[in-house]
Scaffold this motif. Structure first.
Motif, PDB file in Angstrom:
ATOM      1  N   GLY A 114     -10.027   3.715  10.513  1.00  0.00           N
ATOM      2  CA  GLY A 114     -10.820   3.873  11.732  1.00  0.00           C
ATOM      3  C   GLY A 114     -10.858   2.645  12.618  1.00  0.00           C
ATOM      4  N   GLU A 115     -10.171   1.591  12.219  1.00  0.00           N
ATOM      5  CA  GLU A 115     -10.160   0.346  12.994  1.00  0.00           C
ATOM      6  C   GLU A 115      -8.763   0.072  13.542  1.00  0.00           C
ATOM      7  N   PRO A 116      -8.666  -0.471  14.759  1.00  0.00           N
ATOM      8  CA  PRO A 116      -7.345  -0.803  15.291  1.00  0.00           C
ATOM      9  C   PRO A 116      -6.654  -1.825  14.389  1.00  0.00           C
ATOM     10  N   ASN A 117      -5.366  -1.638  14.183  1.00  0.00           N
ATOM     11  CA  ASN A 117      -4.583  -2.581  13.385  1.00  0.00           C
ATOM     12  C   ASN A 117      -3.220  -2.722  14.049  1.00  0.00           C
ATOM     13  N   ASN A 118      -3.040  -3.814  14.751  1.00  0.00           N
ATOM     14  CA  ASN A 118      -1.778  -4.087  15.444  1.00  0.00           C
ATOM     15  C   ASN A 118      -0.819  -4.900  14.568  1.00  0.00           C
ATOM     16  N   ASN A 119      -1.098  -4.927  13.276  1.00  0.00           N
ATOM     17  CA  ASN A 119      -0.313  -5.714  12.338  1.00  0.00           C
ATOM     18  C   ASN A 119       0.190  -4.843  11.179  1.00  0.00           C
ATOM     19  N   PHE A 120       0.325  -3.552  11.423  1.00  0.00           N
ATOM     20  CA  PHE A 120       0.617  -2.600  10.360  1.00  0.00           C
ATOM     21  C   PHE A 120       1.981  -1.950  10.587  1.00  0.00           C
ATOM     22  N   ILE A 121       2.755  -1.835   9.511  1.00  0.00           N
ATOM     23  CA  ILE A 121       4.065  -1.179   9.569  1.00  0.00           C
ATOM     24  C   ILE A 121       4.097  -0.093   8.501  1.00  0.00           C
ATOM     25  N   ARG A 122       4.514   1.078   8.906  1.00  0.00           N
ATOM     26  CA  ARG A 122       4.549   2.250   8.016  1.00  0.00           C
ATOM     27  C   ARG A 122       5.984   2.695   7.846  1.00  0.00           C
ATOM     28  N   PHE A 123       6.433   2.809   6.594  1.00  0.00           N
ATOM     29  CA  PHE A 123       7.760   3.303   6.263  1.00  0.00           C
ATOM     30  C   PHE A 123       7.589   4.696   5.669  1.00  0.00           C
ATOM     31  N   ARG A 124       8.117   5.684   6.355  1.00  0.00           N
ATOM     32  CA  ARG A 124       8.084   7.055   5.852  1.00  0.00           C
ATOM     33  C   ARG A 124       9.509   7.438   5.510  1.00  0.00           C
ATOM     34  N   VAL A 125       9.735   7.758   4.242  1.00  0.00           N
ATOM     35  CA  VAL A 125      11.084   7.995   3.744  1.00  0.00           C
ATOM     36  C   VAL A 125      11.179   9.433   3.239  1.00  0.00           C
TER      37      VAL A 125
ATOM     38  N   GLY B 174       3.931 -11.590   7.473  1.00  0.00           N
ATOM     39  CA  GLY B 174       2.485 -11.437   7.551  1.00  0.00           C
ATOM     40  C   GLY B 174       1.989 -10.065   7.963  1.00  0.00           C
ATOM     41  N   TYR B 175       2.840  -9.053   7.886  1.00  0.00           N
ATOM     42  CA  TYR B 175       2.421  -7.697   8.241  1.00  0.00           C
ATOM     43  C   TYR B 175       1.763  -6.995   7.055  1.00  0.00           C
ATOM     44  N   ASP B 176       0.876  -6.061   7.346  1.00  0.00           N
ATOM     45  CA  ASP B 176       0.403  -5.083   6.375  1.00  0.00           C
ATOM     46  C   ASP B 176       1.414  -3.943   6.420  1.00  0.00           C
ATOM     47  N   TRP B 177       1.660  -3.292   5.270  1.00  0.00           N
ATOM     48  CA  TRP B 177       2.649  -2.216   5.277  1.00  0.00           C
ATOM     49  C   TRP B 177       2.383  -1.238   4.152  1.00  0.00           C
ATOM     50  N   GLU B 178       3.012  -0.081   4.298  1.00  0.00           N
ATOM     51  CA  GLU B 178       3.040   0.893   3.219  1.00  0.00           C
ATOM     52  C   GLU B 178       4.321   1.687   3.311  1.00  0.00           C
ATOM     53  N   ILE B 179       4.726   2.200   2.152  1.00  0.00           N
ATOM     54  CA  ILE B 179       5.907   3.060   2.053  1.00  0.00           C
ATOM     55  C   ILE B 179       5.463   4.363   1.392  1.00  0.00           C
ATOM     56  N   SER B 180       5.938   5.484   1.912  1.00  0.00           N
ATOM     57  CA  SER B 180       5.775   6.751   1.193  1.00  0.00           C
ATOM     58  C   SER B 180       7.121   7.453   1.177  1.00  0.00           C
ATOM     59  N   ILE B 181       7.365   8.148   0.086  1.00  0.00           N
ATOM     60  CA  ILE B 181       8.635   8.855  -0.092  1.00  0.00           C
ATOM     61  C   ILE B 181       8.341  10.326  -0.354  1.00  0.00           C
ATOM     62  N   ASP B 182       8.912  11.188   0.467  1.00  0.00           N
ATOM     63  CA  ASP B 182       8.859  12.635   0.249  1.00  0.00           C
ATOM     64  C   ASP B 182      10.222  13.077  -0.256  1.00  0.00           C
ATOM     65  N   GLU B 183      10.239  14.065  -1.138  1.00  0.00           N
ATOM     66  CA  GLU B 183      11.498  14.590  -1.649  1.00  0.00           C
ATOM     67  C   GLU B 183      11.653  16.049  -1.215  1.00  0.00           C
ATOM     68  N   THR B 184      12.736  16.290  -0.505  1.00  0.00           N
ATOM     69  CA  THR B 184      13.058  17.612   0.012  1.00  0.00           C
ATOM     70  C   THR B 184      14.117  18.243  -0.895  1.00  0.00           C
TER      71      THR B 184
END
Length: 159
Positions: A55-66, A98-108
């Motif tokens: 719920g808070e702005p985060n201009n330092n976040f990177i999201r990897f969707r795989v 110095g970024y915050d990040w997350e990775i998620s992996i979906d399998e098709t």
């Protein structure tokens, strides 16, 4: 195919950064081996104040969707190893900057996929080995769906 969508702050990556990151990740997949052309990257810049975490702005976040289609990861031990390997590969582009990040992996499901109108051949088949070598999709015969070891030892198929 692994399709990587990278959602990142505007200006986080140069064209060279994007090339370097995609090459590093592609190298990991190629070591499996799968054809390098299976690996696709799409970088999407996120405008300032357009990403919110908790719920808070985060201009330092990177999201990897795989999205994994070419292969699935068998079992929790291999899955954890793979995610940790990916975290290590991307660290220079996120953690070290110095970024915050997350990775998620979906399998098709593999059978719901095609490339240039071709259903990808089975893992370690003659056709897939050719696709790896040529680095492109191309038509193949039913016999080329066989594993390389059966073609090299044709008598095995008779047992």
């Amino acid at each position: 195919m692994p399709l990587w969508k990278v959602y990142h702050p505007a200006g986080a990556y140069t064209a060279q950064d994007k090339k370097d990151l995609s090459e590093r990740v592609t190298g990991l997949y190629a070591s499996v081996p799968i054809p390098q052309f299976y690996v696709v990257f799409i970088f999407e810049e996120i405008a300032e104040d357009s990403c919110f975490v908790g719920g808070e702005p985060n201009n330092n976040f990177i999201r990897f969707r795989v999205d994994h289609i070419a292969r699935t990861l068998p079992g929790p031990v291999i899955r954890e190893w793979w995610v940790r390997s990916l975290d290590e590969i991307i660290a220079p582009f996120v953690k070290d900057r110095g970024y915050d990040w997350e990775i998620s992996i979906d399998e098709t499901p593999f059978d719901l996929w095609s490339l240039q109108g071709e259903i990808p051949p089975p893992f370690e088949s003659v056709a897939e080995k050719r696709w790896v070598k040529e680095n492109k999709a191309s038509p193949y015969t039913p016999a080329e769906k066989l594993p390389v070891n059966l073609v090299l030892n044709p008598g095995i198929a008779d047992r």
